[in-house]
Write a protein that holds these residues in place. Structure first.
Motif, PDB file in Angstrom:
ATOM      1  N   GLU A   1      44.656  56.958   8.546  1.00 28.77           N
ATOM      2  CA  GLU A   1      44.213  55.660   8.747  1.00 28.77           C
ATOM      3  C   GLU A   1      43.279  54.978   7.429  1.00 28.77           C
ATOM      4  OE1 GLU A   1      42.944  58.255   9.923  1.00 28.77           O
ATOM      5  OE2 GLU A   1      40.822  58.409   9.791  1.00 28.77           O
TER       6      GLU A   1
ATOM      7  N   GLY B   1      50.683  47.373  12.061  1.00 33.71           N
ATOM      8  CA  GLY B   1      49.429  47.508  12.311  1.00 33.71           C
ATOM      9  C   GLY B   1      48.385  46.079  12.312  1.00 33.71           C
TER      10      GLY B   1
ATOM     11  N   LYS C   1      49.592  49.068  16.877  1.00 30.23           N
ATOM     12  CA  LYS C   1      49.200  50.075  16.133  1.00 30.23           C
ATOM     13  C   LYS C   1      50.196  50.230  15.116  1.00 30.23           C
ATOM     14  CE  LYS C   1      46.466  52.413  19.892  1.00 30.23           C
ATOM     15  NZ  LYS C   1      46.278  52.982  20.838  1.00 30.23           N
TER      16      LYS C   1
END
Ligand code: FAD
Ligand code: FAD
Ligand code: SF4
Ligand code: SF4
Ligand code: FES
Lengths: 285, 484
Positions: free
Chosen positions: B103, B113, B117
Motif C-alpha cells: 500500500e 486506485g 481499490k
C-alpha cells in the motif's frame, strides 16, 4: 558440525569435552566463550572455552550438569557431533600488573583457567584461590597449579584446604601479604558479589565474568543484559567480563531465575523420560 | 486468449478478497493467516489491470518489476510466463508477495486506485510464486554462467544476502554465505512469524541457492571467527558483501526495563520463531510469557509480537503506541489482521515506567497519555505528554518493539570502514561499494531498519557492482594470482 573427540568425567556432574574445531582454536583468546547446540530441538548453551590448542585444532569445554541441556550433553558419546559457534565475547585484557589473584568457585574455575594462564604468561605473579563445596568439586587443580605461582584452596566442608569460602581466603591473603594489583573472580554470582564487596573498600581493581542467560550471543536479542554502572550492557558482546565494582549483582541474580519454572519442568520431564528408558533396558521410546 | 474487456468493465471487477483463516480460529494456531487466491480469483484480479502504457506501479516497486507484463500473462492464465517476468527482477516473489508494504509501494500509485481499490499486485505476485511450488518447484530456475574463478563472501543470510548470493552465483562466481546463526534467512526466520511467512518458503529459497552452488557456512560470526580483512587474506576471497542487517534491539531507557518479563521484540520473536519456543518443552528454549502482555510500538515488529503473544495464549494483549493509528508504521494488512484478532490498541499512550516486585518480576506499566502537537522533522505531528494524565496497568510481560539499530560486530572490527553517525555503513549507491575497495554492503546495515524488498534490491545492485569490480578491476582471482 564439531566432533567430540574425548569426554571425561572430572568430578561428579562435571565433564570435560575435547572438541574438534580448528577455526575457533586458532582465534580463541582468554575470556571468550562458545555457544553449542546439541540438536535441532535444542537450546543454545553458552560455555567458556577452558582451553584451546591451535595446532591440534581443538577446544576444551568443562561443563557442570545443572539442568536439562547440560545433562543431555552429558549423555553424548565420543564421536558425536554438535554445533559450535564462537569465539564470542570480548577477550580478557591481559597486562602485567604485578600480583593477580584469581578466585574461582565451582564451574567458574573452568573460565578462570585460560585467564590465569594468560596472566602468568604476561609476567604476573598469579595466586589462585579455588573453592568448592567439597574436595572433588574443586576442579582442574592440576591445570590451575601449572598456570599459577601459588595455590590456595578452600572447601565448605573442610575436606580440602581451609574450611570456609574463597572470600575468607582472599581476606587472609590480603591481611598477610598486602593488596594485590588485581583480582579476577569467576564463579556463582553470589561468590562474585562477595568478592566485589570485599575488594571495593580496598580499591583493588576487580574483574568478574558474568554468566547471564543468553540466546544468540551476538548482541541481537538483549536477553543477556545487565546493569553496569547504571547502564544496560549486553554480556555477550560488551562482556562477559566487567568491573566488579559497577555490576548490579542483585538484579543479575534475579534475572538468572527468569525461567525457573520452565527449567524445573524440563529437568523433571527429562529425568522421568530418562529413568523410564533406563528401566526399560535401552528399549526405544 | 484473455477476454476482451473495456476499461470500464475492468474497473468494475471488484478487488478479489484474500481468503483467510477465521480470526477466532487462527489465534489458536501458527498456520498462515492469508491463504492465497484461487486460480479463478487470480485471473479475475489480473483482469482489473488496465495495462497502462506508462505504468506508475512499476515506479512504485523498488526493484521495478514489469508489473503490467506479468499481469497480462496472468489474465491469460500463462502463469509460467508471468513467473518468469517477475523473477527477472525479484528473486524472492513468494516472500515479497507476502510481506511487502504494497500500500506504500506498487499499489499506492496504481491508477485503478484513484477511483477504486488498486490492483492487488502483491497477491498476484504471491500467487505465481506459490503456483510454482505447487508444480513441484523451480520452474524458472535460472542458468549459471560459466565459472569465473572469483570467490565472493556474503556475510549475513537475510534478504539482502540471499539475493546477492543468488545473483553472483548466476553470474558464475563461487559464493560462500556466512551466517552467525544456525539457520539461514535473517529476519525472515528469526523475526517474521510462521503465520505470516511460512518457514518452508524461506527454506525453499535457501535450497535453491544451494542448487546454484552457493556454499552455506552457519555458526560463523564474521568479526569474531574471521574479520572482513581476514576473509581476503586467510580465506582467499576476492570480494566481500556485508549484509548483517539491523539486529541491535533498542530499549526506551525508562526505569524498570531490566526486570524479568521485559523482552526486546528480537528476543521474544527469536525464542518463538528461531528456537521454536512455542512448542516448549518439545523444543528446549522457553519463552516465559505471562498472561497479560503489553507491546510497545506499532510497526510490523510490534504487530508480530502482539499476534504471537495472542497465539501463545495470552489473555490480554495490549498495544501501546505514542501516536495514533494513522501514524502507525505497520503494513495496513497486519494492522487490520491484528484488530480482527482482538488486540487491544491504546493509541496516544506511552510507557514511562515499568514496575516490579521484590523478585524483579514485572508487575505493571505506568502509562502516560499523549496528544499530537506540532509536526516534527519527519513531518509527522509530535506526540506530547498530557500533563497529569498517567495511569497504571497490571502486566506481567512487556515487549519493546520500538526499533533496531545496526549491530556493530562487523563494523567495529573492520578498520577504515566509513560509517554514518548512526553506525550504518556508507556506500556508493550505484555500486554499493564501501570506503574499502572490494568490500560492498547493502540492506538494513546500510539503510537502517527498512523492508525486505529494499534489502533484496540492494543485494542485487551490489551483485552487479561486485561483478563489475571483479571483472574490470581485480581481473585475476586471488587464488590464481598466488599461484596456488
Ligand atoms: C558466557 C557464559 C559462559 C558459561 N560458561 C560455562 C562453562 O564453562 N561451564 C558450565 O558448566 N557452564 C557455563 N555457563 C552456564 C551454562 O550456560 C548454563 O549452566 C546452561 O546453559 C544451563 O542449561 P541447562 O538446560 O542445563 O540448565 P537450566 O535448568 O536450563 O538452567 C540452570 C541455570 O543455568 C542458567 N541458564 C539457563 N539457560 C541459560 C542460557 N541459555 N544461557 C546461560 N545461562 C543459562 C540459569 O541461571 C539457570 O537457572 C556459562 C554461561 C555463560 C553465559
Ligand atoms: C519482526 C519483523 C517484522 C518485519 N516485517 C516486515 C514486513 O512485513 N515487510 C517488510 O518488507 N519488512 C519487514 N521487516 C523488515 C525486514 O525484515 C528487514 O528490513 C530485512 O530483513 C533486512 O534484510 P537484511 O538482509 O538487510 O538483514 P537481516 O534480515 O537482518 O539479516 C541479517 C543476517 O545477518 C546475520 N549476521 C549479522 N551479523 C553477522 C555476522 N557478524 N556474521 C555473520 N552473520 C551475521 C544475521 O544473523 C542475519 O541472519 C520486519 C522486520 C522485523 C524484525
Ligand atoms: S516486489 Fe513488492 S513493491 Fe514490487 S511489485 Fe511486488 S509487492 Fe509490489
Ligand atoms: S498502474 Fe495499476 S492498472 Fe496500471 S499497469 Fe500498473 S497495476 Fe495495472
Ligand atoms: S545473548 Fe542475545 S544479545 Fe547477548
Amino acid at each position: 558440525m564439531a566432533t567430540l573427540l574425548k569426554i571425561e568425567e572430572i568430578a561428579p556432574a562435571f565433564k570435560r569435552y575435547l572438541v574438534e574445531m580448528p577455526e575457533i582454536a586458532r582465534k580463541h583468546q582468554a575470556g571468550q566463550f562458545v555457544i553449542v547446540l546439541l540438536h535441532d530441538h535444542g537450546e543454545r548453551i553458552p560455555l567458556t572455552i577452558a582451553d584451546s590448542d591451535a595446532d591440534a585444532g581443538t577446544l576444551t569445554l568443562v561443563v557442570q550438569e545443572v539442568g536439562k541441556s547440560t545433562m543431555e550433553m552429558g549423555t553424548l558419546k565420543e564421536g558425536d557431533e554438535i554445533q559450535v559457534v564462537g569465539p564470542l565475547g570480548t577477550p580478557t585484557h591481559i597486562e602485567n600488573v604485578g600480583t593477580c589473584v584469581c578466585v574461582g568457585g565451582g564451574a567458574g574455575i573452568a573460565p578462570l583457567l585460560p585467564i590465569a594462564q594468560a596472566m602468568k604468561e604476561a609476567g604476573n605473579e598469579v595466586v589462585s584461590i579455588l573453592g568448592g563445596r567439597t574436595k572433588e568439586l574443586v576442579i582442574l587443580r592440576d591445570e590451575m597449579t601449572a598456570a599459577s605461582n601459588e595455590m590456595i584452596y578452600t572447601t565448605d566442608d573442610g575436606s580440602f584446604g581451609a574450611k570456609g569460602f574463597v572470600t575468607n581466603a582472599l581476606e587472609r591473603f590480603i591481611k598477610e601479604r598486602g593488596k594485590p594489583e588485581m583480582v579476577i573472580a569467576i564463579g556463582p554470582a553470589i561468590m562474585m558479589k562477595a568478592v566485589a564487596e570485599m575488594t571495593r573498600p580496598l580499591e583493588i581493581p576487580t574483574v568478574v565474568s558474568l554468566n547471564t542467560i543468553m540466546i544468540d550471543g551476538t548482541g541481537m536479542c538483549g536477553g543477556c543484559r545487565v546493569s553496569v554502572g547504571g547502564d544496560s550492557k549486553f554480556v555477550c558482546v560488551d562482556g562477559p567480563e566487567f568491573d566488579a565494582h559497577t555490576v548490579d549483582f542483585d538484579l543479575m541474580m534475579k534475572r538468572q531465575r527468569t525461567f525457573l519454572v520452565e527449567e524445573e519442568e524440563a529437568r523433571r520431564r527429562y529425568l522421568e523420560h530418562h529413568e523410564c528408558q533406563a528401566t526399560k533396558g535401552g528399549e526405544l521410546s | 486468449m484473455a477476454r476482451e474487456l473495456t476499461k470500464k468493465e475492468r474497473m468494475q471487477i471488484p478487488r478479489q478478497p484474500m481468503p483467510a483463516q477465521d480470526p477466532m480460529e487462527r489465534i489458536r494456531n501458527f498456520g498462515e493467516v492469508a491463504l492465497g487466491l484461487t486460480p479463478e480469483m487470480a485471473i479475475a484480479e489480473a483482469e482489473r489491470c488496465l495495462e497502462c502504457k506508462k505504468p506508475r506501479c512499476v515506479e512504485g516497486c523498488p526493484v521495478g518489476i514489469d508489473i503490467p507484463a506479468f499481469i497480462v500473462e496472468m489474465a491469460d492464465g500463462n502463469f509460467e510466463k508471468a513467473l518468469a517476468i517477475v523473477k527477472k527482477d525479484n528473486t524472492l516473489p513468494a516472500i515479497c508477495g507476502r510481506v511487502c508494504p504494497q500500500e506504500d509501494q506498487c499499489e499506492q500509485v496504481c491508477v485503478v486506485g484513484n477511483k477504486y481499490k488498486p490492483v492487488a499486485i502483491g497477491r498476484l505476485e504471491r500467487f505465481v510464486a506459490d503456483w510454482e511450488v505447487a508444480q513441484g518447484g523451480e520452474i524458472a530456475m535460472p542458468e549459471r554462467q560459466p565459472e569465473t574463478g572469483f570467490k565472493v563472501a556474503v556475510v549475513g543470510s537475510g534478504p539482502a544476502g540471499l539475493a546477492c548470493a543468488a545473483q553472483l552465483a548466476i553470474l558464475g562466481h563461487s559464493v560462500t554465505l556466512f551466517e552467525a546463526l544456525h539457520k539461514a534467512g535473517g529476519v525472515l526466520v528469526y523475526g517474521i512469524p510462521e503465520f505470516r511467512l511460512p518457514k518452508k518458503i524461506v527454506e525453499e529459497e535457501v535450497g535453491n541457492l544451494q542448487k546454484l552452488g552457493v556454499e552455506l557456512r552457519f555458526n560463523f560470526v564474521v568479526g569474531k571467527l574471521a574479520s572482513v580483512q581476514e576473509l581476503f587474506t586467510e580465506y582467499d576471497f576476492d570480494s566481500v558483501f556485508i549484509a548483517t542487517g539491523a539486529g541491535l534491539p533498542y530499549f526506551m531507557g525508562i526505569p524498570g526495563e531490566d526486570y524479568i518479563g521485559v523482552y526486546s521484540a528480537n528476543e521474544f520473536l527469536t525464542r518463538v520463531n528461531l528456537m521454536k519456543g512455542f512448542d516448549f518443552p518439545a523444543y528446549d528454549t522457553p519463552v516465559g510469557m505471562g498472561r497479560r502482555v503489553a507491546v510497545v510500538g506499532s510497526g510490523n515488529v510490534a504487530m508480530d509480537c502482539l499476534r504471537t503473544a495472542k497465539r501463545l495464549g495470552a489473555e490480554e494483549v495490549i498495544c501501546l503506541y505514542r501516536r495514533t493509528r494513522a501514524e502507525s508504521p505497520a503494513r495496513l494488512e497486519e494492522l487490520e489482521h491484528a484488530e480482527e484478532e482482538a488486540i487491544d490498541f491504546r493509541w496516544l499512550s506511552s510507557p514511562v515506567e515499568i514496575y516490579g516486585d521484590d523478585d524483579a518480576r514485572v508487575r505493571g506499566v505506568r502509562v502516560q497519555k499523549m496528544e499530537l502537537g506540532e509536526p516534527d522533522a519527519s513531518g509527522r505531528r509530535r506526540p506530547v505528554p498530557i500533563e497529569g494524565e498517567q495511569y497504571d496497568m497490571e502486566m506481567d510481560t512487556v515487549i519493546m518493539g520500538i526499533g533496531q539499530g545496526p549491530n556493530p560486530l562487523v563494523t567495529r572490527s573492520t578498520e577504515d570502514l566509513e560509517l554514518n553517525r548512526w553506525g550504518n555503513i556508507v556506500v556508493n549507491e550505484e555500486t554499493m561499494m564501501t570506503s574499502i575497495p572490494g568490500v560492498f554492503a547493502g540492506g538494513d546495515i546500510v539503510t537502517g531498519a527498512a523492508t525486505v524488498i529494499l534489502a533484496m534490491g540492494a543485494g542485487k545492485v551490489a551483485a552487479a557492482g561486485i561483478d563489475d569490480y571483479l571483472r574490470n578491476e581485480v581481473r585475476v582471482p586471488r587464488s590464481k594470482a598466488d599461484g596456488t
